[in-house]
Design a protein around this motif. Structure first.
Motif, PDB file in Angstrom:
ATOM      1  N   GLN A 104       3.059  -2.442  -0.535  1.00  0.00           N
ATOM      2  CA  GLN A 104       2.034  -3.489  -0.562  1.00  0.00           C
ATOM      3  C   GLN A 104       2.592  -4.867  -0.898  1.00  0.00           C
ATOM      4  O   GLN A 104       2.014  -5.872  -0.510  1.00  0.00           O
ATOM      5  CB  GLN A 104       0.942  -3.118  -1.575  1.00  0.00           C
ATOM      6  N   CYS A 105       3.694  -4.896  -1.639  1.00  0.00           N
ATOM      7  CA  CYS A 105       4.227  -6.182  -2.084  1.00  0.00           C
ATOM      8  C   CYS A 105       5.361  -6.695  -1.199  1.00  0.00           C
ATOM      9  O   CYS A 105       5.970  -7.720  -1.518  1.00  0.00           O
ATOM     10  CB  CYS A 105       4.670  -6.092  -3.538  1.00  0.00           C
ATOM     11  N   GLY A 106       5.625  -6.010  -0.104  1.00  0.00           N
ATOM     12  CA  GLY A 106       6.615  -6.522   0.844  1.00  0.00           C
ATOM     13  C   GLY A 106       8.059  -6.327   0.412  1.00  0.00           C
ATOM     14  O   GLY A 106       8.953  -6.992   0.930  1.00  0.00           O
ATOM     15  N   HIS A 107       8.301  -5.406  -0.509  1.00  0.00           N
ATOM     16  CA  HIS A 107       9.676  -5.197  -0.957  1.00  0.00           C
ATOM     17  C   HIS A 107      10.441  -4.325   0.033  1.00  0.00           C
ATOM     18  O   HIS A 107       9.857  -3.618   0.840  1.00  0.00           O
ATOM     19  CB  HIS A 107       9.683  -4.532  -2.329  1.00  0.00           C
ATOM     20  N   LEU A 108      11.766  -4.376  -0.084  1.00  0.00           N
ATOM     21  CA  LEU A 108      12.622  -3.585   0.800  1.00  0.00           C
ATOM     22  C   LEU A 108      13.216  -2.371   0.099  1.00  0.00           C
ATOM     23  O   LEU A 108      13.881  -1.561   0.733  1.00  0.00           O
ATOM     24  CB  LEU A 108      13.769  -4.456   1.337  1.00  0.00           C
ATOM     25  N   SER A 109      13.024  -2.278  -1.206  1.00  0.00           N
ATOM     26  CA  SER A 109      13.595  -1.161  -1.961  1.00  0.00           C
ATOM     27  C   SER A 109      12.520  -0.527  -2.820  1.00  0.00           C
ATOM     28  O   SER A 109      11.545  -1.175  -3.180  1.00  0.00           O
ATOM     29  CB  SER A 109      14.705  -1.646  -2.899  1.00  0.00           C
TER      30      SER A 109
END
Lengths: 243, 243
Positions: free
Chosen positions: B138-143
């Motif tokens: 949801q927060c657009g992180h990659l990890s």
């Protein structure tokens, strides 16, 4: 004769002084007598945000309320730094969480503001205040944040006191923005936007305000509740009472 | 031809490369077809914590799972700083919250540790990992943080790599303790105690560890979930990627 402060703590509205009679509301009377099983004569700590923390003795607790008598002051009143938290209401659980965290982090006032991209239409200020009180009771604080009536952000800015600086968490700065070091102490407010961010005209107006201080909260997108805790942490560390 | 990245993001286990076929699990297939009403050919973003973020096209989604095809890479992989979060499990909702916040704040690993005053007896690591994944999606992180198997704090310290410094949130310092400025970068772990604090022998052992760095989180008592977010904020600001 130093005894430990009683573990049970209640926030009350009445004045606290030696021998003062303090009214308990229904919920408090129920909690003391039915949940915690206190009998008359048992002790609890009381605070009201003004007179410090007091050892008090239970006089009576019934269905309609109760009474305690203040005995001795355990701690003098202290005030947290002059920090407000303005936030755009989000989903109920996360809004409750923001209220709780504002109390834990020592904000003096909680101000729900409706921004253009705010989905919530109403705010239950009494519910937010109850979450603040519960957090203050459980965490041993002496103050509870006020909860201001919800209003539109543009109206709040129309009558903003320019002496109160605004720490404005600007997502577009994404890790590269100015930090809080070097900012002047004094009255401040933190402003946390809604999940959709600020509308362009809101962001422009905020950036143009002389009292606004844009701050970046790292390179990752944070939910609004996380951003509120992170921003209060940065503020308390740089300008508040964490030093 | 730059198009916006698809708003729907999913974390997948499979490798992402041009034309790669990527398996969806049952929940993901259900979410795409029944909740989001995507038809075959529709797009979503995929990431796996290794190969960056990819635009992908839905091939099929059914009751038992589904399939997508990776099309083009939208963002290269980036790694958050080498920060672990060790925490003593608390009530379920607050433990879930800590997992979510560890992902939002960019921790690489989440390590549940049982301390002497920890009330919880079990930890559902898969549930914590699911909260981490949802937050990252949801927060657009990659990890997504790894979730280590829960273990006793003393055992974790027995085999601790001294090169990984420990930011140990010491309630007894109460606002007067050393801050993080001047601390060396490199691999770190934040250790958050349970609601009852650390046992005296745990605190003594931690203070005596050469790799431990005691830090105070202000003069007010914070709940463990608040302390986790505040500690990660201080670390990311002083030593992580918030600069």
């Amino acid at each position: 004769m130093t005894r430990d402060a009683p573990k049970i703590r209640l926030f009350v509205e009445g004045a606290l002084a030696p021998g003062a009679s303090v009214a308990l509301n229904r919920d408090q009377a129920h909690y003391l007598s039915n949940v915690m099983r206190l009998a008359p004569g048992a002790e609890a700590s009381l605070f009201n945000g003004k007179d410090g923390e007091w050892r008090a003795r239970l006089v009576s607790a019934g269905r309609r309320g109760g009474e305690m008598t203040a005995k001795e002051r355990l701690r003098p009143q202290t005030e947290p730094p002059d920090l407000w938290l303005l936030f755009a209401p989000i989903k109920k659980a996360r809004t409750d969480f923001i209220a709780e965290k504002a109390a834990e982090m020592g904000a003096r006032r909680l101000c729900p503001v409706f921004t253009r991209f705010t989905n919530a239409e109403r705010v239950n200020e009494a519910r937010l205040r109850a979450h603040c009180i519960e957090a203050a009771e459980q965490c041993g604080h002496l103050s509870v944040p006020d909860v201001a009536p919800a209003e539109r952000l543009d109206r709040a800015l129309d009558r903003w006191n320019p002496a109160r600086r605004i720490m404005f968490c600007d997502e577009t700065l994404a890790g590269s923005g100015p930090a809080l070091e070097g900012a002047a102490p004094g009255p401040w407010a933190i402003l946390i936007g809604p999940e959709g961010g600020f509308a362009p005209e809101e962001a422009s107006r905020l950036r143009a305000l002389p009292s606004a201080h844009p701050v970046a909260l790292g390179p990752r997108i944070l939910r609004a509740d996380t951003a509120a805790v992170a921003a209060m942490t940065l503020w308390q560390s740089a300008l508040g009472d964490w030093r």
